[in-house]
Design an enzyme around this catalytic site. Structure first.
Site, PDB file in Angstrom:
ATOM      1  N   ASN A 163      34.860 -18.658  19.649  1.00 44.95           N
ATOM      2  CA  ASN A 163      35.537 -17.968  20.755  1.00 44.95           C
ATOM      3  C   ASN A 163      34.553 -17.492  21.816  1.00 44.95           C
ATOM      4  O   ASN A 163      34.905 -17.415  22.996  1.00 44.95           O
ATOM      5  CB  ASN A 163      36.364 -16.800  20.206  1.00 44.95           C
ATOM      6  CG  ASN A 163      37.584 -17.285  19.440  1.00 44.95           C
ATOM      7  OD1 ASN A 163      38.388 -18.057  19.953  1.00 44.95           O
ATOM      8  ND2 ASN A 163      37.711 -16.856  18.200  1.00 44.95           N
ATOM      9  N   SER A 182      39.598 -17.841  13.762  1.00 45.55           N
ATOM     10  CA  SER A 182      40.788 -18.603  13.386  1.00 45.55           C
ATOM     11  C   SER A 182      40.462 -19.808  12.508  1.00 45.55           C
ATOM     12  O   SER A 182      41.299 -20.248  11.721  1.00 45.55           O
ATOM     13  CB  SER A 182      41.538 -19.058  14.639  1.00 45.55           C
ATOM     14  OG  SER A 182      40.689 -19.828  15.480  1.00 45.55           O
ATOM     15  N   ASP A 194      47.013 -28.318  19.508  1.00 42.26           N
ATOM     16  CA  ASP A 194      46.208 -27.627  20.515  1.00 42.26           C
ATOM     17  C   ASP A 194      44.851 -28.293  20.740  1.00 42.26           C
ATOM     18  O   ASP A 194      44.144 -27.962  21.695  1.00 42.26           O
ATOM     19  CB  ASP A 194      46.029 -26.149  20.158  1.00 42.26           C
ATOM     20  CG  ASP A 194      45.290 -25.921  18.838  1.00 42.26           C
ATOM     21  OD1 ASP A 194      44.724 -26.881  18.277  1.00 42.26           O
ATOM     22  OD2 ASP A 194      45.279 -24.766  18.360  1.00 42.26           O
ATOM     23  N   HIS A 204      42.083 -26.594  16.715  1.00 41.75           N
ATOM     24  CA  HIS A 204      42.055 -26.244  15.296  1.00 41.75           C
ATOM     25  C   HIS A 204      42.372 -27.465  14.432  1.00 41.75           C
ATOM     26  O   HIS A 204      43.274 -28.237  14.756  1.00 41.75           O
ATOM     27  CB  HIS A 204      43.071 -25.141  15.004  1.00 41.75           C
ATOM     28  CG  HIS A 204      42.813 -23.882  15.741  1.00 41.75           C
ATOM     29  ND1 HIS A 204      43.377 -23.623  16.986  1.00 41.75           N
ATOM     30  CD2 HIS A 204      42.045 -22.809  15.430  1.00 41.75           C
ATOM     31  CE1 HIS A 204      42.958 -22.434  17.404  1.00 41.75           C
ATOM     32  NE2 HIS A 204      42.153 -21.928  16.476  1.00 41.75           N
ATOM     33  N   GLY A 260      40.939 -15.328  17.089  1.00 43.60           N
ATOM     34  CA  GLY A 260      40.529 -14.801  18.386  1.00 43.60           C
ATOM     35  C   GLY A 260      39.268 -13.983  18.357  1.00 43.60           C
ATOM     36  O   GLY A 260      38.773 -13.551  19.400  1.00 43.60           O
TER      37      GLY A 260
END
Length: 224
Positions: A108, A43, A195, A198, A80
């Site tokens: 991840n 991502s 979040d 990011h 992801g």
């Protein structure tokens, strides 16, 4: 009779010379000089949560263009994705037009607590495939937090410089460093999305201040 043949004898070689000259010009024309870089990642590469023109890849391409580089960055970021997912996509992502590769994977794996030994093996296999194609590569590193324990952090953090040295890759050290508040030692909310994972558009631009020159180093290896 010979009077009418002379123009043919005079101009035919000149016409051929002009054709050859034009062909050489087309071959060296800037339109044919574009370098294609594959950005294989998750991502962080895909531009999660950002407008289509504000993600890592479009901002990097604009940054390079402003520096005079004729480069096409192929966005092979999948949100992801783990190092295993990146490995599964490597072969078909390395199309014949690719001139260099950026590998930005492992975030991840870290978030899921995957054994760093597994992550290292996957990254090793990706870099081996790139090397087999004879392509220059840049590896982007991350840092693990301490909540998985000291052994996890040591192993995770070490795999990037170790593998970069093994394969002679350009190492872009610590992707998030430019957006870390040096007083709190935490990611700066001013450069992060809600979040907290990011970077926002300003954060990507900040990161490129450090990563961009490393990509230029990668491009120099394409030209050499």
């Amino acid at each position: 009779m010979f009077h009418f043949l002379l123009p043919r004898l005079t101009y035919a070689p000149l016409a051929a010379f002009r054709n050859v000259t034009a062909a050489i010009f087309l071959l060296i024309s800037p339109a044919y000089a574009e370098t294609t870089v594959l950005a294989l990642g998750d991502s962080l590469t895909a531009g999660y949560g950002l407008p289509s023109d504000q993600g890592f890849v479009p901002q990097l391409q604009a940054w390079l263009a402003a520096k005079g580089s004729d480069v096409k960055i192929v966005n092979a970021g999948v949100s992801g994705d783990t190092t295993a997912g990146g490995l599964s996509r490597t072969d078909w992502s390395l199309s014949p037009d690719v001139d260099a590769v950026i590998v930005n994977l492992g975030g991840n794996d870290m978030l899921r607590g995957i054994d760093p030994g597994t992550s290292r093996a996957n990254l090793d296999a990706i870099l081996a495939k790139v090397k087999a194609r004879g392509l220059p590569v840049m590896l982007v590193s991350l840092r693990a937090p301490g909540n998985y324990g000291a052994d996890f952090k040591t192993a995770f953090d070490a795999m990037y410089p170790d593998l970069a040295a093994k394969y002679g890759a350009v190492l872009a050290d610590n992707f998030f460093f430019p957006v870390i508040n040096q007083q709190t030692r935490l990611l700066d909310p001013a450069y992060m999305q809600a979040d907290g994972i990011h970077p926002n558009a300003k954060g990507v631009a900040k990161i490129l201040e450090a990563v961009g020159p490393k990509v230029q180093e990668l491009l120099a290896r394409v030209a050499s």
